[in-house]
Design an enzyme around this catalytic site. Sequence first.
Site, short mmCIF file in Angstrom:
data_model
loop_
_atom_site.label_atom_id
_atom_site.label_comp_id
_atom_site.label_asym_id
_atom_site.label_seq_id
_atom_site.Cartn_x
_atom_site.Cartn_y
_atom_site.Cartn_z
N ASN A 1 -7.52 -42.89 -53.98
CA ASN A 1 -8.05 -44.08 -53.29
C ASN A 1 -9.29 -43.74 -52.47
OD1 ASN A 1 -7.36 -44.44 -50.17
ND2 ASN A 1 -5.77 -43.17 -51.10
N GLU B 1 0.93 -40.05 -59.79
CA GLU B 1 1.52 -41.39 -59.87
C GLU B 1 1.64 -41.83 -61.34
OE1 GLU B 1 -0.17 -44.58 -57.41
OE2 GLU B 1 0.58 -46.02 -58.89
N SER C 1 -7.60 -37.17 -53.38
CA SER C 1 -7.09 -38.50 -53.04
C SER C 1 -7.80 -39.55 -53.88
CB SER C 1 -7.31 -38.76 -51.55
OG SER C 1 -7.27 -40.14 -51.28
N SER D 1 -4.71 -41.78 -47.08
CA SER D 1 -3.94 -40.61 -46.68
C SER D 1 -4.62 -39.80 -45.57
CB SER D 1 -3.67 -39.72 -47.90
OG SER D 1 -4.82 -39.64 -48.71
N CYS E 1 6.38 -44.24 -52.46
CA CYS E 1 6.00 -45.49 -51.79
C CYS E 1 6.72 -46.66 -52.47
CB CYS E 1 4.49 -45.69 -51.88
SG CYS E 1 4.00 -47.28 -51.18
#
EC number: 1.17.7.4
Length: 323
Positions: A232, A133, A230, A275, A103
């Site tokens: 988030n 990440e 995920s 996502s 991203c």
Amino acid sequence: MEKRPHLDIVLCAPRGFCAGVDRAIQIVELALEKYGAPVYVRHAIVHNKYVVEGLKAKGAVFVEELDEIPETESPVVFSAHGVPKSVPADARSRNMFFLDATCPLVSKVHVEAQRHFEEGHEIVLIGHEGHPEVVGTMGQLPPGAVTLIETVEDANRFVPKNPDTLAFVTQTTLSVDDTREIVAALKARFPAINGPHKEDICYATTNRQEAIKAVAPMVEAMIVVGSPNSSNSQRLVEVALRAGCRIATLVDRASEIDWSVYGDIKSLGVSAGASAPESLVVEVLDAFAARYDVKVETKTTAEERIAFNIPKVLRTLETASGR
Ligand code: SF4
């Protein structure tokens, strides 16, 4: 026919796909279209089981490391979470044709970390250990250049080499409130610490958390559509609970809903991680509509118009041989 109980559903907006996820999925799909199967993808392109399974069915082959890929002319896509510098270097040394679906907002953090490093700063990364990440951001710099801080306690315990040369960057998908506290703890101890204006949490994470905060106090339960890996999406569940909602659960698919939890509730909030595709939100709404007499309204707390360009090679009509 038995009368279904009434249920008011409040849909959070924004919810679901962000620009970075949309771009990453498009990269795999366009690569499949242009070059044919297989297209190798290093790590889950985005953290959603349904998306990954759908791409697998179209011919994507998911691996965790490049050494699982045989010698090939097929494209290799790096996931939206970003990769350590060693990964493209390794791909180049093996003459791989790779497409980077990192991203752009994660790449921005990589550039920030690099700049701090070149300016002689000691770097603190606020994030969750082991998340791809975090591995990718730490891997932009030599081993030992970045210290990971996960909690306020970590911030209070941290002993820098030189408190006057500190800088911080953050993971993009953290809890806005937790991160604010960690940054405050660092700033209280090291007032000269350098950092972004607020933090590096992206617009999509921030907006989805804001929407949940607005809806959670109005409803008896919240459902967040998203996969357990995920980050988030997990944060959205925490934010809902902290905002005062008694029940907040993460579900990958409607088939996973534990109906015993909802019983005779009269109101429900629904959101989805960055996502999670909208089709899964619709599936969840349909499942509730089959059991309750539902009235759905949307609570919009922000408008999003962000879109990211896909790599040029996928926007042209070049063939694999002409690349
Ligand atoms: S959640 Fe944010 S950083 Fe992650 S892919 Fe989406 S826009 Fe990019």
